[in-house]
Every structure is written in structure tokens, then in C-alpha cells.
Design a protein around this motif. Structure first.
Motif, PDB file in Angstrom:
ATOM      1  N   THR A   1       0.808  -1.220   0.000  1.00  0.00           N
ATOM      2  CA  THR A   1       0.000   0.000   0.000  1.00  0.00           C
ATOM      3  C   THR A   1       0.843   1.273   0.000  1.00  0.00           C
ATOM      4  O   THR A   1       0.307   2.373  -0.125  1.00  0.00           O
ATOM      5  CB  THR A   1      -0.918   0.040   1.245  1.00  0.00           C
ATOM      6  OG1 THR A   1      -0.110   0.210   2.430  1.00  0.00           O
ATOM      7  CG2 THR A   1      -1.725  -1.239   1.367  1.00  0.00           C
ATOM      8  N   ALA A   2       2.154   1.158   0.140  1.00  0.00           N
ATOM      9  CA  ALA A   2       3.036   2.329   0.222  1.00  0.00           C
ATOM     10  C   ALA A   2       3.271   2.927  -1.165  1.00  0.00           C
ATOM     11  O   ALA A   2       3.311   2.200  -2.164  1.00  0.00           O
ATOM     12  CB  ALA A   2       4.358   1.933   0.851  1.00  0.00           C
ATOM     13  N   PRO A   3       3.442   4.242  -1.250  1.00  0.00           N
ATOM     14  CA  PRO A   3       3.617   4.901  -2.552  1.00  0.00           C
ATOM     15  C   PRO A   3       4.654   4.260  -3.473  1.00  0.00           C
ATOM     16  O   PRO A   3       4.377   4.101  -4.668  1.00  0.00           O
ATOM     17  CB  PRO A   3       4.001   6.338  -2.159  1.00  0.00           C
ATOM     18  CG  PRO A   3       3.289   6.551  -0.863  1.00  0.00           C
ATOM     19  CD  PRO A   3       3.365   5.216  -0.134  1.00  0.00           C
TER      20      PRO A   3
ATOM     21  N   ARG B   1      14.536 -20.086   0.900  1.00  0.00           N
ATOM     22  CA  ARG B   1      13.980 -18.970   1.674  1.00  0.00           C
ATOM     23  C   ARG B   1      12.644 -19.377   2.285  1.00  0.00           C
ATOM     24  O   ARG B   1      11.921 -20.188   1.717  1.00  0.00           O
ATOM     25  CB  ARG B   1      13.737 -17.752   0.761  1.00  0.00           C
ATOM     26  CG  ARG B   1      14.960 -17.184   0.111  1.00  0.00           C
ATOM     27  CD  ARG B   1      14.586 -16.211  -1.023  1.00  0.00           C
ATOM     28  NE  ARG B   1      15.773 -15.882  -1.783  1.00  0.00           N
ATOM     29  CZ  ARG B   1      16.313 -16.683  -2.692  1.00  0.00           C
ATOM     30  NH1 ARG B   1      15.757 -17.851  -2.974  1.00  0.00           N
ATOM     31  NH2 ARG B   1      17.401 -16.327  -3.333  1.00  0.00           N
ATOM     32  N   ARG B   2      12.322 -18.775   3.399  1.00  0.00           N
ATOM     33  CA  ARG B   2      10.995 -18.904   3.973  1.00  0.00           C
ATOM     34  C   ARG B   2      10.327 -17.534   3.982  1.00  0.00           C
ATOM     35  O   ARG B   2      10.988 -16.516   3.818  1.00  0.00           O
ATOM     36  CB  ARG B   2      11.082 -19.522   5.378  1.00  0.00           C
ATOM     37  CG  ARG B   2      11.461 -21.009   5.306  1.00  0.00           C
ATOM     38  CD  ARG B   2      11.829 -21.576   6.651  1.00  0.00           C
ATOM     39  NE  ARG B   2      10.717 -21.610   7.599  1.00  0.00           N
ATOM     40  CZ  ARG B   2       9.830 -22.602   7.699  1.00  0.00           C
ATOM     41  NH1 ARG B   2       9.923 -23.643   6.881  1.00  0.00           N
ATOM     42  NH2 ARG B   2       8.886 -22.564   8.618  1.00  0.00           N
ATOM     43  N   ASP B   3       9.022 -17.544   4.133  1.00  0.00           N
ATOM     44  CA  ASP B   3       8.248 -16.319   4.007  1.00  0.00           C
ATOM     45  C   ASP B   3       8.117 -15.591   5.339  1.00  0.00           C
ATOM     46  O   ASP B   3       7.955 -16.226   6.388  1.00  0.00           O
ATOM     47  CB  ASP B   3       6.836 -16.650   3.486  1.00  0.00           C
ATOM     48  CG  ASP B   3       6.872 -17.304   2.119  1.00  0.00           C
ATOM     49  OD1 ASP B   3       7.708 -16.890   1.291  1.00  0.00           O
ATOM     50  OD2 ASP B   3       6.063 -18.228   1.879  1.00  0.00           O
ATOM     51  N   GLY B   4       8.174 -14.264   5.265  1.00  0.00           N
ATOM     52  CA  GLY B   4       8.001 -13.443   6.456  1.00  0.00           C
ATOM     53  C   GLY B   4       6.538 -13.296   6.833  1.00  0.00           C
ATOM     54  O   GLY B   4       5.638 -13.525   6.016  1.00  0.00           O
ATOM     55  N   ARG B   5       6.308 -12.869   8.063  1.00  0.00           N
ATOM     56  CA  ARG B   5       4.944 -12.690   8.564  1.00  0.00           C
ATOM     57  C   ARG B   5       4.588 -11.221   8.785  1.00  0.00           C
ATOM     58  O   ARG B   5       3.465 -10.911   9.184  1.00  0.00           O
ATOM     59  CB  ARG B   5       4.783 -13.434   9.900  1.00  0.00           C
ATOM     60  CG  ARG B   5       4.978 -14.937   9.821  1.00  0.00           C
ATOM     61  CD  ARG B   5       4.615 -15.581  11.162  1.00  0.00           C
ATOM     62  NE  ARG B   5       4.811 -17.021  11.161  1.00  0.00           N
ATOM     63  CZ  ARG B   5       5.910 -17.631  11.619  1.00  0.00           C
ATOM     64  NH1 ARG B   5       6.913 -16.916  12.097  1.00  0.00           N
ATOM     65  NH2 ARG B   5       6.008 -18.946  11.601  1.00  0.00           N
ATOM     66  N   VAL B   6       5.550 -10.337   8.553  1.00  0.00           N
ATOM     67  CA  VAL B   6       5.343  -8.910   8.835  1.00  0.00           C
ATOM     68  C   VAL B   6       5.549  -8.095   7.564  1.00  0.00           C
ATOM     69  O   VAL B   6       6.504  -8.335   6.809  1.00  0.00           O
ATOM     70  CB  VAL B   6       6.320  -8.416   9.928  1.00  0.00           C
ATOM     71  CG1 VAL B   6       6.148  -6.921  10.166  1.00  0.00           C
ATOM     72  CG2 VAL B   6       6.116  -9.202  11.216  1.00  0.00           C
ATOM     73  N   SER B   7       4.654  -7.145   7.318  1.00  0.00           N
ATOM     74  CA  SER B   7       4.771  -6.249   6.169  1.00  0.00           C
ATOM     75  C   SER B   7       4.237  -4.888   6.572  1.00  0.00           C
ATOM     76  O   SER B   7       3.058  -4.753   6.903  1.00  0.00           O
ATOM     77  CB  SER B   7       3.979  -6.801   4.976  1.00  0.00           C
ATOM     78  OG  SER B   7       4.109  -5.959   3.851  1.00  0.00           O
ATOM     79  N   LEU B   8       5.106  -3.866   6.566  1.00  0.00           N
ATOM     80  CA  LEU B   8       4.743  -2.532   7.039  1.00  0.00           C
ATOM     81  C   LEU B   8       5.050  -1.479   5.981  1.00  0.00           C
ATOM     82  O   LEU B   8       6.188  -1.373   5.501  1.00  0.00           O
ATOM     83  CB  LEU B   8       5.508  -2.204   8.321  1.00  0.00           C
ATOM     84  CG  LEU B   8       5.273  -3.146   9.510  1.00  0.00           C
ATOM     85  CD1 LEU B   8       6.273  -2.847  10.626  1.00  0.00           C
ATOM     86  CD2 LEU B   8       3.848  -3.020  10.013  1.00  0.00           C
ATOM     87  N   SER B   9       4.052  -0.686   5.643  1.00  0.00           N
ATOM     88  CA  SER B   9       4.248   0.356   4.629  1.00  0.00           C
ATOM     89  C   SER B   9       5.311   1.353   5.064  1.00  0.00           C
ATOM     90  O   SER B   9       6.038   1.911   4.233  1.00  0.00           O
ATOM     91  CB  SER B   9       2.928   1.077   4.352  1.00  0.00           C
ATOM     92  OG  SER B   9       2.457   1.725   5.522  1.00  0.00           O
ATOM     93  N   SER B  10       5.436   1.582   6.371  1.00  0.00           N
ATOM     94  CA  SER B  10       6.383   2.576   6.887  1.00  0.00           C
ATOM     95  C   SER B  10       7.835   2.196   6.601  1.00  0.00           C
ATOM     96  O   SER B  10       8.721   3.069   6.636  1.00  0.00           O
ATOM     97  CB  SER B  10       6.189   2.748   8.392  1.00  0.00           C
ATOM     98  OG  SER B  10       6.378   1.520   9.075  1.00  0.00           O
ATOM     99  N   GLU B  11       8.101   0.940   6.310  1.00  0.00           N
ATOM    100  CA  GLU B  11       9.474   0.501   6.114  1.00  0.00           C
ATOM    101  C   GLU B  11       9.944   0.618   4.667  1.00  0.00           C
ATOM    102  O   GLU B  11      11.107   0.322   4.371  1.00  0.00           O
ATOM    103  CB  GLU B  11       9.635  -0.941   6.605  1.00  0.00           C
ATOM    104  CG  GLU B  11       9.430  -1.064   8.103  1.00  0.00           C
ATOM    105  CD  GLU B  11       9.655  -2.465   8.651  1.00  0.00           C
ATOM    106  OE1 GLU B  11       9.817  -2.600   9.870  1.00  0.00           O
ATOM    107  OE2 GLU B  11       9.661  -3.432   7.852  1.00  0.00           O
ATOM    108  N   THR B  12       9.087   1.071   3.768  1.00  0.00           N
ATOM    109  CA  THR B  12       9.487   1.182   2.364  1.00  0.00           C
ATOM    110  C   THR B  12      10.422   2.366   2.116  1.00  0.00           C
ATOM    111  O   THR B  12      10.872   2.566   0.995  1.00  0.00           O
ATOM    112  CB  THR B  12       8.257   1.294   1.445  1.00  0.00           C
ATOM    113  OG1 THR B  12       7.455   2.413   1.852  1.00  0.00           O
ATOM    114  CG2 THR B  12       7.418   0.022   1.508  1.00  0.00           C
ATOM    115  N   THR B  13      10.726   3.142   3.155  1.00  0.00           N
ATOM    116  CA  THR B  13      11.723   4.209   3.011  1.00  0.00           C
ATOM    117  C   THR B  13      13.104   3.626   2.723  1.00  0.00           C
ATOM    118  O   THR B  13      14.010   4.359   2.319  1.00  0.00           O
ATOM    119  CB  THR B  13      11.791   5.071   4.285  1.00  0.00           C
ATOM    120  OG1 THR B  13      11.989   4.222   5.419  1.00  0.00           O
ATOM    121  CG2 THR B  13      10.497   5.859   4.473  1.00  0.00           C
ATOM    122  N   ASP B  14      13.273   2.325   2.918  1.00  0.00           N
ATOM    123  CA  ASP B  14      14.547   1.670   2.587  1.00  0.00           C
ATOM    124  C   ASP B  14      14.774   1.618   1.082  1.00  0.00           C
ATOM    125  O   ASP B  14      15.902   1.414   0.625  1.00  0.00           O
ATOM    126  CB  ASP B  14      14.569   0.227   3.132  1.00  0.00           C
ATOM    127  CG  ASP B  14      14.709   0.182   4.653  1.00  0.00           C
ATOM    128  OD1 ASP B  14      14.951   1.245   5.259  1.00  0.00           O
ATOM    129  OD2 ASP B  14      14.580  -0.919   5.220  1.00  0.00           O
TER     130      ASP B  14
END
Length: 316
Positions: free
Chosen positions: A72-74, A136-149
Motif C-alpha cells: 500500500t506504500a507509494p 527462503r521462507r516467508d516473512g509474517r510482517v509487512s509494514l508500509s512505513s518501512e518502504t523508506t529503505d
């Protein structure tokens, strides 16, 4: 087909050889089928893998549907190709339930996309490929705020270097991976500011070739449709080759962040390595190596994470 072999960290080539022997062939055939219907899917899958790896590592967190997730992040609103990953996942769950991660599907699909568009100077070996370490295994966390990376389209070279370095990637990896812009398109809204009133100068970005400027202005008129798509690599947007670097040398980079690879002395020397026929051969090899490095960024292996049943949601 020529291949580049680089070992991963906690992953390995052939991870599914006994547990799901058809895993890689199912992904490649799915990508090929979708590509025949829509060739634009290839650069889209490559971009999606990049965007996944730069946030929380390569854990398929970019695929999760929910409010305030990475999706959902820009920077990710323009991502496409989710249906390809979902299609492959559906087939893999039928063949090998609970075995193949969404993160691995995305890493394999990115490689397969490049192969479909690759141009090789080696006539008898087909397009450039590389062996993808899996596990690889799949993560359980996804945060729009972290897309600044994610690196931005106006980002300075120093800032780009910092963001790549934080992922264990060096300056050569930066240049090589941005070279993925040899395929695909971007929207006028991400570069039209360079064409008319660059940094408030009432003029264009001086790094744009003067003879190229009218062409870009015709594609992206002032106050025109900002969503209109324009090729990153003018004249060769549907072929994975090294002409992107020649375009940078000639002042024909589309994004400001891309063109800075030539205007900045610290990256120009690396760009120069990938010019000409010998440069294409070098780029082919280095791209596979850098992709493997990137695809092992922050991976979850062993008992970390999970194997999602569907790629758009964590397991309940």
C-alpha cells in the motif's frame, strides 16, 4: 544456456531437488505463459523482487494484502505481476503442498523474466541466466512505513550507496542492479520535473542530452498525463542488454537517480566497464552475481518464518 553460479547464505541451489523436483520448472513455465500474453510482466517481476528484498529482506513481505502493508506504500503502488506469483503458487501447492515458499517463487520468477528478454552475444548459448539458491521462507510482517529503505528516483549517489550498503551490496552491485532498467518503463510523473523547471531553474536538467530533450517533452508534455509510461532504455526497452549504460553516457537516462550514475565520478567508472560488446559480456556475468547477492539479503531459512499457503496472506 550460460549460467552464473554464486552460493547463497543459508540457501542453496537445488534446495527442492527431492521435496519438489518440478518447483523451478513450474515457475519458469508459468512465467513464460504469462509473458506470452503480456511481455510487460517480465520487468514487472524483476522490479517486484527488488522491492521485496530492500524491505525486511527477500521474504515475500511485499506480496501481503492488508491495510498499511508494503503493497500500500507509494513506492509500491505501481508494482504489477502479483497474479503470476499467485498462479505459480497455486500450481506448486497442488504438486507439493506446503513446500515451496513465495519468496523463492519470486526470486525464481525474476531470474526467468530476465532470461525471456535476454540478449546474448553468445549465439549458441541463449540468454543470460544464473542459478538461484533457494530455501527462503516467508516473512509474517509487512509494514508500509518501512518502504523508506527503497531508493528514490531523485536520490543522490551517496544516499543510494548507503541504502545498498545497508543490504550488504557494494557500489558495483548498485550500478549493476540499476542496470536492470535496461528493460521496463516508468511514468512521466517520476521524471517530468527534469524537463521543464528543474530545481526551480525554469529550464531542463542540464544532464539531459539537448537533442533528446524534445523527444522526452513530446512524450511527457508539461501538465500532461503523469501516468503515461516511458521506456527506461530508449530504443531497447524489450531486450535485456547493456544499452542502458550507453544511454547514460549519452545523457539519455530517464530517471534523475539513474543519470547520476554517469555524472558522479565514483560510479561512472563502473558504468564505463559495461559499454560495448565486452561490456555486455561483463554485465551479463555481474548481473547474475549481484542478483544472487541481493536475493540473499535478510533471508529467513530453517525454522524462521513460514511457508505461506497463499502468497497474499500469512498463515492463520
Amino acid at each position: 544456456m550460460s549460467a552464473t553460479l554464486v552460493h547463497g547464505q543459508g540457501t542453496r541451489v537445488g534446495f527442492y531437488a527431492t521435496t519438489c523436483p518440478r518447483a523451478e520448472s513450474i515457475v519458469s513455465s508459468t512465467v513464460a505463459t504469462q509473458f506470452r500474453a503480456n511481455p510487460a510482466i517480465a520487468p514487472a517481476l524483476l522490479r517486484m523482487h527488488f522491492h521485496d528484498c530492500f524491505v525486511r529482506g527477500c521474504d515475500a513481505s511485499v506480496l501481503i494484502d492488508d491495510s498499511n502493508t508494503e503493497k500500500t506504500a507509494p513506492p509500491n503502488l505501481g508494482l504489477r505481476g502479483y497474479e503470476v506469483i499467485d498462479d505459480a503458487k497455486t500450481q506448486l501447492e497442488a504438486a507439493c503442498p506446503g513446500i515451496v515458499s513465495c519468496a523463492d517463487i519470486l526470486a525464481l520468477a525474476a531470474r526467468d523474466s530476465v532470461v525471456l528478454l535476454a540478449y546474448s552475444i553468445f549465439v549458441h548459448t541463449g540468454g543470460r541466466s544464473w542459478l538461484v539458491p533457494t530455501g527462503r521462507r516467508d516473512g509474517r510482517v509487512s509494514l508500509s512505513s518501512e518502504t523508506t529503505d527503497l531508493p528514490g528516483f531523485r536520490e543522490s549517489i551517496d544516499s543510494q550507496k548507503q541504502k545498498f550498503s545497508a543490504k550488504g551490496l557494494n557500489t558495483q552491485d548498485l550500478v549493476v542492479l540499476v542496470g536492470g532498467h535496461t528493460i521496463g518503463t516508468t511514468a512521466c510523473q517520476f521524471f517530468s520535473y527534469r524537463l521543464y523547471n528543474f530545481n526551480g531553474t525554469a529550464s531542463s536538467d542540464p544532464s539531459i542530452n539537448a537533442s533528446f530533450l524534445p523527444q522526452l517533452q513530446a512524450l511527457c508534455p508539461q501538465n500532461g498525463d503523469g501516468t503515461k509510461r516511458v521506456a527506461f532504455d530508449t530504443g531497447s526497452e524489450n531486450r535485456f542488454d547493456a544499452s542502458f549504460f550507453a544511454n547514460l553516457r549519452n545523457g539519455r537516462g530517464i530517471l534523475e537517480s539513474d543519470q547520476k550514475l554517469w555524472t558522479d565520478a565514483s560510479t561512472r567508472a563502473i558504468v564505463q566497464r559495461f559499454l560495448g560488446i565486452t561490456g555486455l559480456a561483463a554485465f551479463n556475468v555481474e548481473f547474475g552475481r549481484s542478483m544472487v547477492k541481493m536475493s540473499n539479503t535478510g533471508v529467513k531459512t530453517g525454522t524462521d518464518g513460514e511457508i505461506r499457503k497463499i502468497c497474499s496472506a500469512v498463515n492463520s
